[in-house]
Design a protein around this motif. Structure first.
Motif, mmCIF file in Angstrom:
data_model
loop_
_atom_site.group_PDB
_atom_site.id
_atom_site.type_symbol
_atom_site.label_atom_id
_atom_site.label_comp_id
_atom_site.label_asym_id
_atom_site.label_seq_id
_atom_site.Cartn_x
_atom_site.Cartn_y
_atom_site.Cartn_z
ATOM 1 N N ARG A 56 0.689 -1.343 0.328
ATOM 2 C CA ARG A 56 0.180 0.067 0.577
ATOM 3 C C ARG A 56 0.961 1.286 0.272
ATOM 4 N NH1 ARG A 56 -5.685 0.059 0.710
ATOM 5 N NH2 ARG A 56 -5.404 -2.157 0.465
ATOM 6 N N ALA A 57 2.323 1.168 0.798
ATOM 7 C CA ALA A 57 2.111 2.365 1.113
ATOM 8 C C ALA A 57 3.602 3.197 -0.044
ATOM 9 C CB ALA A 57 3.664 2.662 2.149
ATOM 10 N N VAL A 58 4.237 2.060 -0.522
ATOM 11 C CA VAL A 58 4.625 2.108 -2.418
ATOM 12 C C VAL A 58 4.323 3.040 -2.687
ATOM 13 C CG1 VAL A 58 5.476 1.177 -4.369
ATOM 14 C CG2 VAL A 58 6.545 0.168 -1.789
ATOM 15 N N ILE B 269 6.112 -6.755 -10.722
ATOM 16 C CA ILE B 269 5.153 -6.094 -11.559
ATOM 17 C C ILE B 269 5.399 -4.650 -11.396
ATOM 18 C CG2 ILE B 269 2.561 -5.506 -12.082
ATOM 19 C CD1 ILE B 269 2.302 -7.994 -10.904
ATOM 20 N N THR B 270 6.357 -4.336 -9.860
ATOM 21 C CA THR B 270 6.256 -2.836 -9.935
ATOM 22 C C THR B 270 6.707 -2.480 -11.071
ATOM 23 O OG1 THR B 270 4.891 -2.625 -7.660
ATOM 24 C CG2 THR B 270 6.517 -0.713 -8.192
ATOM 25 N N ILE B 271 8.956 -3.076 -10.350
ATOM 26 C CA ILE B 271 9.446 -2.423 -11.403
ATOM 27 C C ILE B 271 9.448 -3.223 -12.758
ATOM 28 C CG2 ILE B 271 12.506 -3.128 -11.836
ATOM 29 C CD1 ILE B 271 11.219 -1.817 -9.103
ATOM 30 N N ASP B 272 8.754 -4.006 -13.358
ATOM 31 C CA ASP B 272 8.936 -4.853 -14.666
ATOM 32 C C ASP B 272 8.141 -3.622 -15.345
ATOM 33 O OD1 ASP B 272 10.376 -6.559 -14.878
ATOM 34 O OD2 ASP B 272 8.196 -8.075 -14.393
ATOM 35 N N GLU B 273 6.282 -2.577 -14.714
ATOM 36 C CA GLU B 273 5.618 -1.929 -15.475
ATOM 37 C C GLU B 273 6.082 0.134 -14.383
ATOM 38 O OE1 GLU B 273 4.587 -2.787 -18.151
ATOM 39 O OE2 GLU B 273 4.186 -4.650 -17.255
ATOM 40 N N PHE B 274 7.103 0.103 -14.643
ATOM 41 C CA PHE B 274 7.831 0.877 -13.417
ATOM 42 C C PHE B 274 7.064 2.356 -13.918
ATOM 43 C CE2 PHE B 274 10.709 4.118 -11.894
ATOM 44 C CZ PHE B 274 10.408 3.556 -11.071
ATOM 45 N N ASP B 275 7.347 2.711 -15.386
ATOM 46 C CA ASP B 275 6.761 3.462 -16.004
ATOM 47 C C ASP B 275 4.796 3.748 -15.639
ATOM 48 O OD1 ASP B 275 9.191 4.764 -17.319
ATOM 49 O OD2 ASP B 275 8.421 4.077 -19.087
ATOM 50 N N SER B 276 4.752 2.793 -15.881
ATOM 51 C CA SER B 276 3.061 2.649 -16.206
ATOM 52 C C SER B 276 2.531 2.846 -13.637
ATOM 53 C CB SER B 276 2.138 1.880 -16.133
ATOM 54 O OG SER B 276 0.959 1.348 -15.941
ATOM 55 N N TYR B 277 3.505 2.554 -13.517
ATOM 56 C CA TYR B 277 3.586 2.215 -11.497
ATOM 57 C C TYR B 277 3.608 3.919 -11.545
ATOM 58 C CZ TYR B 277 5.509 3.435 -7.419
ATOM 59 O OH TYR B 277 5.945 3.279 -6.065
ATOM 60 N N LYS B 278 4.865 4.607 -12.073
ATOM 61 C CA LYS B 278 4.687 5.689 -11.375
ATOM 62 C C LYS B 278 3.171 7.089 -11.893
ATOM 63 C CE LYS B 278 8.461 6.443 -13.247
ATOM 64 N NZ LYS B 278 9.551 7.683 -14.205
ATOM 65 N N GLY B 279 2.675 6.712 -13.020
ATOM 66 C CA GLY B 279 1.695 7.279 -13.582
ATOM 67 C C GLY B 279 1.233 6.968 -12.629
ATOM 68 N N PHE B 280 0.464 5.688 -12.165
ATOM 69 C CA PHE B 280 -0.977 5.695 -10.823
ATOM 70 C C PHE B 280 -0.386 5.984 -9.611
ATOM 71 C CE2 PHE B 280 -2.657 2.119 -8.006
ATOM 72 C CZ PHE B 280 -3.981 3.039 -8.308
ATOM 73 N N ARG B 281 0.907 6.061 -9.313
ATOM 74 C CA ARG B 281 1.038 6.902 -8.111
ATOM 75 C C ARG B 281 0.371 7.846 -7.989
ATOM 76 N NH1 ARG B 281 7.609 6.111 -6.395
ATOM 77 N NH2 ARG B 281 7.160 8.250 -7.995
ATOM 78 N N GLY B 282 1.338 9.271 -9.169
ATOM 79 C CA GLY B 282 0.997 10.413 -9.078
ATOM 80 C C GLY B 282 -0.888 10.402 -9.548
ATOM 81 N N PHE B 283 -1.740 9.757 -9.854
ATOM 82 C CA PHE B 283 -3.177 9.636 -9.549
ATOM 83 C C PHE B 283 -3.557 9.595 -8.334
ATOM 84 C CE2 PHE B 283 -6.989 7.173 -9.181
ATOM 85 C CZ PHE B 283 -8.033 8.084 -9.750
ATOM 86 N N LEU B 284 -2.789 8.575 -7.805
ATOM 87 C CA LEU B 284 -3.462 8.551 -6.257
ATOM 88 C C LEU B 284 -2.742 9.497 -5.274
ATOM 89 C CD1 LEU B 284 -2.714 4.368 -4.572
ATOM 90 C CD2 LEU B 284 -5.206 5.965 -5.708
#
Length: 345
Positions: free
Chosen positions: A66-68, A213-228
């Motif tokens: 969750r925190a990540v 998955i977080t590392i493999d899809e890192f660009d997408s992860y950063k986008g979702f992190r910004g959204f949250l």
């Protein structure tokens, strides 16, 4: 952290408790005992999106997943009140001055017996192994709370109180989040809401799959992190508990809708890819058409700004591939991959 991982003997990596012990021993620094062993700790504390969490029970998996999702760097610790686990012994010989002659001479031997405070060494080692991708990437760290005693050449013993990790922003105790530090409005909002919202797409995924998955899809992860982050910070502080739950439910439903839309987009791309594969065969047929009625086909290609039938189908394939890359780089692809993994378990 990657340097620490590389020093853990490969032969013990199938033994989580041994991994936890080795990690803690490698991280222990006698010269800095009593302080944190992370250099630049003050910079870690002062950044809004770096979060330090202490959990004496040690349920790191759920906290991490969750925190990540809202932090740049997550620091985890068990704190000084968790059970003590002996780790090892380190010895140092210290030079001292002979006050009669004023010359340096070989001094006493300092022997340090040290251990960490941890509720379950096997659980800690399992987390260290499964979270390895995000730890190596700097998204998460674990810093033990040490206790040590020192003997000087066997003559006297000096005990030290447990070291405290001052980078901790929040303490989890009895399932409740406690803020031991001064108010930090940005962190407060992010941490409390991400721990409260219902996110089934991560709760059902293993720590190992989440990390990969977080590392493999890192660009997408950063986008979702910004959204949250934006979504949580946009919620009014004046909301009571019931209103807050309503807003979090609406946000969860929005995430689910976007994941469903992602599924539809990926099916559409798959259909287009099938068309692109067929195009390679059709291109050779089109070449025959040009030979039979070249003037008609040439006018079509000229209108499209293309020169041959091959470039016509090549343009289609390029559009299909670019469309798939855009989807994978978008913020919802990361959530879709996590959801698909959760549903397959």
């Amino acid at each position: 952290m990657q340097k620490i991982y590389n020093q853990i003997p490969p032969g013990i990596r199938n033994n989580p408790a041994a991994v936890a012990k080795s990690y803690s021993e490698l991280l222990f620094n006698p010269a800095r005992f009593g302080r944190t062993n992370i250099l630049g700790e003050r910079r870690l504390i002062n950044k809004n999106f770096n979060i330090g969490l202490q959990d004496e029970i040690g349920n790191f998996e759920q906290l991490t997943k969750r925190a990540v999702l809202v932090s740049d760097t997550l620091l985890l610790s068990h704190g000084p009140h968790a059970p003590y686990r002996p780790i090892g012994v380190k010895s140092q010989t210290e030079d001292e001055t002979d006050f009669d002659t004023g010359r340096w001479q070989l001094g006493t031997t300092r022997t340090i017996h040290f251990g960490i405070h941890c509720p379950d060494m096997t659980a800690l080692g399992t987390w260290l192994l499964e979270a390895q991708p995000i730890i190596k990437a700097g998204l998460a760290w674990y810093l033990p709370s040490y206790t040590a005693s020192t003997e000087y050449s066997g003559r006297e013993t000096q005990s030290f109180p447990p070291s405290r990790v001052s980078a901790v922003d929040y303490i989890m105790r009895g399932g409740r989040l406690i803020d031991p530090s001064e108010s930090r409005p940005v962190k407060d909002r992010l941490v409390r809401l991400v721990l409260e919202i219902d996110l089934p797409f991560i709760d059902s995924v293993t720590m190992g799959d989440f990390s990969k998955i977080t590392i493999d899809e890192f660009d997408s992860y950063k986008g979702f992190r910004g959204f949250l982050r934006t979504s949580f910070l946009s919620m009014s502080e004046a909301l009571n508990s019931e209103q807050s739950q309503l807003e979090l439910t609406k946000l969860r439903l929005e995430i689910e809708d976007q994941v469903s839309a992602m599924e539809s987009d990926l099916r559409a791309v798959k259909r287009k890819r099938t068309l692109g594969a067929v195009g390679a065969t059709v291109a050779s047929t089109a070449a025959l058409l040009i030979a039979v009625e070249g003037s008609v086909m040439e006018r079509v290609l000229t209108t499209l700004g293309l020169t041959t039938a091959g470039t016509f189908w090549g343009a289609i394939r390029e559009k299909v591939e670019n469309g798939h890359r855009v989807i994978e780089n978008g913020k919802w692809y990361y959530v879709w991959v996590l959801s698909r993994k959760a549903n397959s378990l």
